[in-house]
Design a protein around this motif. Sequence first.
Motif, PDB file in Angstrom:
ATOM      1  N   ALA A 170     -27.635   2.672 -81.226  1.00  0.00           N
ATOM      2  CA  ALA A 170     -26.393   2.361 -80.519  1.00  0.00           C
ATOM      3  C   ALA A 170     -26.459   2.798 -79.064  1.00  0.00           C
ATOM      4  O   ALA A 170     -25.865   2.163 -78.199  1.00  0.00           O
ATOM      5  CB  ALA A 170     -25.213   3.021 -81.210  1.00  0.00           C
ATOM      6  N   VAL A 171     -27.165   3.886 -78.799  1.00  0.00           N
ATOM      7  CA  VAL A 171     -27.303   4.370 -77.425  1.00  0.00           C
ATOM      8  C   VAL A 171     -28.575   3.761 -76.839  1.00  0.00           C
ATOM      9  O   VAL A 171     -29.643   3.817 -77.450  1.00  0.00           O
ATOM     10  CB  VAL A 171     -27.358   5.916 -77.375  1.00  0.00           C
ATOM     11  N   ASN A 172     -28.438   3.161 -75.661  1.00  0.00           N
ATOM     12  CA  ASN A 172     -29.540   2.444 -75.024  1.00  0.00           C
ATOM     13  C   ASN A 172     -30.756   3.356 -74.811  1.00  0.00           C
ATOM     14  O   ASN A 172     -30.661   4.400 -74.171  1.00  0.00           O
ATOM     15  CB  ASN A 172     -29.059   1.870 -73.689  1.00  0.00           C
ATOM     16  N   LYS A 173     -31.897   2.968 -75.383  1.00  0.00           N
ATOM     17  CA  LYS A 173     -33.190   3.624 -75.235  1.00  0.00           C
ATOM     18  C   LYS A 173     -33.212   5.062 -75.741  1.00  0.00           C
ATOM     19  O   LYS A 173     -33.967   5.889 -75.238  1.00  0.00           O
ATOM     20  CB  LYS A 173     -33.665   3.569 -73.784  1.00  0.00           C
ATOM     21  N   VAL A 174     -32.365   5.381 -76.728  1.00  0.00           N
ATOM     22  CA  VAL A 174     -32.379   6.710 -77.347  1.00  0.00           C
ATOM     23  C   VAL A 174     -32.633   6.513 -78.837  1.00  0.00           C
ATOM     24  O   VAL A 174     -31.822   5.903 -79.540  1.00  0.00           O
ATOM     25  CB  VAL A 174     -31.053   7.474 -77.105  1.00  0.00           C
ATOM     26  N   ASP A 175     -33.762   7.034 -79.321  1.00  0.00           N
ATOM     27  CA  ASP A 175     -34.140   6.879 -80.731  1.00  0.00           C
ATOM     28  C   ASP A 175     -33.187   7.629 -81.658  1.00  0.00           C
ATOM     29  O   ASP A 175     -32.563   8.624 -81.273  1.00  0.00           O
ATOM     30  CB  ASP A 175     -35.564   7.394 -80.956  1.00  0.00           C
ATOM     31  N   SER A 176     -33.104   7.157 -82.886  1.00  0.00           N
ATOM     32  CA  SER A 176     -32.328   7.770 -83.975  1.00  0.00           C
ATOM     33  C   SER A 176     -30.830   7.798 -83.721  1.00  0.00           C
ATOM     34  O   SER A 176     -30.128   8.660 -84.238  1.00  0.00           O
ATOM     35  CB  SER A 176     -32.822   9.196 -84.259  1.00  0.00           C
ATOM     36  N   THR A 177     -30.307   6.860 -82.937  1.00  0.00           N
ATOM     37  CA  THR A 177     -28.859   6.813 -82.690  1.00  0.00           C
ATOM     38  C   THR A 177     -28.201   5.669 -83.469  1.00  0.00           C
ATOM     39  O   THR A 177     -27.177   5.146 -83.064  1.00  0.00           O
ATOM     40  CB  THR A 177     -28.550   6.697 -81.186  1.00  0.00           C
ATOM     41  N   GLN A 178     -28.782   5.324 -84.613  1.00  0.00           N
ATOM     42  CA  GLN A 178     -28.145   4.351 -85.491  1.00  0.00           C
ATOM     43  C   GLN A 178     -26.896   4.988 -86.104  1.00  0.00           C
ATOM     44  O   GLN A 178     -26.855   6.190 -86.345  1.00  0.00           O
ATOM     45  CB  GLN A 178     -29.083   3.919 -86.621  1.00  0.00           C
ATOM     46  N   TYR A 179     -25.894   4.169 -86.372  1.00  0.00           N
ATOM     47  CA  TYR A 179     -24.666   4.636 -87.013  1.00  0.00           C
ATOM     48  C   TYR A 179     -24.604   4.100 -88.430  1.00  0.00           C
ATOM     49  O   TYR A 179     -24.841   2.908 -88.659  1.00  0.00           O
ATOM     50  CB  TYR A 179     -23.435   4.138 -86.247  1.00  0.00           C
ATOM     51  N   ASP A 180     -24.289   4.977 -89.378  1.00  0.00           N
ATOM     52  CA  ASP A 180     -24.070   4.606 -90.771  1.00  0.00           C
ATOM     53  C   ASP A 180     -22.589   4.785 -91.068  1.00  0.00           C
ATOM     54  O   ASP A 180     -21.963   5.736 -90.583  1.00  0.00           O
ATOM     55  CB  ASP A 180     -24.897   5.487 -91.706  1.00  0.00           C
ATOM     56  N   PHE A 181     -22.011   3.892 -91.868  1.00  0.00           N
ATOM     57  CA  PHE A 181     -20.582   3.908 -92.168  1.00  0.00           C
ATOM     58  C   PHE A 181     -20.352   4.012 -93.671  1.00  0.00           C
ATOM     59  O   PHE A 181     -21.005   3.312 -94.450  1.00  0.00           O
ATOM     60  CB  PHE A 181     -19.909   2.621 -91.673  1.00  0.00           C
ATOM     61  N   LEU A 182     -19.400   4.852 -94.065  1.00  0.00           N
ATOM     62  CA  LEU A 182     -18.872   4.887 -95.418  1.00  0.00           C
ATOM     63  C   LEU A 182     -17.416   4.465 -95.306  1.00  0.00           C
ATOM     64  O   LEU A 182     -16.648   5.061 -94.539  1.00  0.00           O
ATOM     65  CB  LEU A 182     -18.983   6.283 -96.028  1.00  0.00           C
ATOM     66  N   VAL A 183     -17.034   3.420 -96.043  1.00  0.00           N
ATOM     67  CA  VAL A 183     -15.713   2.811 -95.908  1.00  0.00           C
ATOM     68  C   VAL A 183     -15.061   2.716 -97.283  1.00  0.00           C
ATOM     69  O   VAL A 183     -15.707   2.299 -98.253  1.00  0.00           O
ATOM     70  CB  VAL A 183     -15.837   1.395 -95.285  1.00  0.00           C
ATOM     71  N   VAL A 184     -13.787   3.113 -97.363  1.00  0.00           N
ATOM     72  CA  VAL A 184     -13.000   2.995 -98.591  1.00  0.00           C
ATOM     73  C   VAL A 184     -11.742   2.203 -98.243  1.00  0.00           C
ATOM     74  O   VAL A 184     -11.023   2.565 -97.299  1.00  0.00           O
ATOM     75  CB  VAL A 184     -12.612   4.380 -99.160  1.00  0.00           C
ATOM     76  N   THR A 185     -11.472   1.108 -98.980  1.00  0.00           N
ATOM     77  CA  THR A 185     -10.349   0.241 -98.635  1.00  0.00           C
ATOM     78  C   THR A 185      -9.508  -0.131 -99.848  1.00  0.00           C
ATOM     79  O   THR A 185      -9.985  -0.153-100.974  1.00  0.00           O
ATOM     80  CB  THR A 185     -10.832  -1.070 -97.976  1.00  0.00           C
ATOM     81  N   LEU A 186      -8.256  -0.443 -99.561  1.00  0.00           N
ATOM     82  CA  LEU A 186      -7.330  -1.067-100.509  1.00  0.00           C
ATOM     83  C   LEU A 186      -6.879  -2.373 -99.904  1.00  0.00           C
ATOM     84  O   LEU A 186      -6.664  -2.451 -98.683  1.00  0.00           O
ATOM     85  CB  LEU A 186      -6.105  -0.177-100.750  1.00  0.00           C
ATOM     86  N   GLY A 187      -6.718  -3.406-100.732  1.00  0.00           N
ATOM     87  CA  GLY A 187      -6.333  -4.681-100.168  1.00  0.00           C
ATOM     88  C   GLY A 187      -5.681  -5.591-101.187  1.00  0.00           C
ATOM     89  O   GLY A 187      -5.348  -5.188-102.301  1.00  0.00           O
ATOM     90  N   TYR A 188      -5.540  -6.828-100.762  1.00  0.00           N
ATOM     91  CA  TYR A 188      -4.941  -7.859-101.615  1.00  0.00           C
ATOM     92  C   TYR A 188      -5.775  -9.125-101.505  1.00  0.00           C
ATOM     93  O   TYR A 188      -6.125  -9.571-100.408  1.00  0.00           O
ATOM     94  CB  TYR A 188      -3.495  -8.146-101.195  1.00  0.00           C
ATOM     95  N   PHE A 189      -6.131  -9.709-102.653  1.00  0.00           N
ATOM     96  CA  PHE A 189      -6.912 -10.941-102.712  1.00  0.00           C
ATOM     97  C   PHE A 189      -6.004 -12.092-103.124  1.00  0.00           C
ATOM     98  O   PHE A 189      -5.312 -12.022-104.129  1.00  0.00           O
ATOM     99  CB  PHE A 189      -8.047 -10.785-103.726  1.00  0.00           C
ATOM    100  N   PHE A 190      -6.018 -13.149-102.307  1.00  0.00           N
ATOM    101  CA  PHE A 190      -5.229 -14.343-102.668  1.00  0.00           C
ATOM    102  C   PHE A 190      -6.002 -15.599-102.363  1.00  0.00           C
ATOM    103  O   PHE A 190      -7.007 -15.605-101.732  1.00  0.00           O
ATOM    104  CB  PHE A 190      -3.876 -14.355-101.953  1.00  0.00           C
TER     105      PHE A 190
END
Length: 190
Positions: A170-190
Amino acid sequence: MKNIIQVALLLLVSTVASTQSGLNIYAGISNATSRDALITPEGTSLPGYVIGADARLNADDMYFMIGGQYHQIDFLAQEEKSFFSVDEKMVWLKLRVGLGYNLAHIGEKITIRAKTLGSLNLISSTPDLESAPYSGTPYNSGTAGGVLGLGVDVYGLTFEVEYERGFFNAVNKVDSTQYDFLVVTLGYFF
């Protein structure tokens, strides 16, 4: 230019989602970490929230998915998790495509699901803080990641847990700056 791309992605997702067999609209919490210890030292993360929509493109037990997400997370690492009051916000827009799978049906109205998606991530905004790690080094305009998710549909209500592994820095020319996401959601399917 960045705003035009954001609007185009939102219109694409909205158009595809509204014309297909089902749409899941959801909101929840997002918790990001970086593999770089300066961005997220041990015991910290970048909490925030997510709003999104995913279209399921047919009604079989395996289906194509296309969707979009808006993430607003803290730019600076936090020990305490305050997901809905983001102080220094970092905004991510994500366009995701892939496959969904119905793993099991419990009766007619409960379904356990999984999904595998690829995600193109636009880093929409970052604050300009001199106290931040890599201050003065620009962030890339986008990254990509792979998403694994598990969820359940109960009638029209949905609950999902997703993990996204970042592929690019994510940071230009800086190694190991990948971002990992953990996401928890509630929703509605129609």
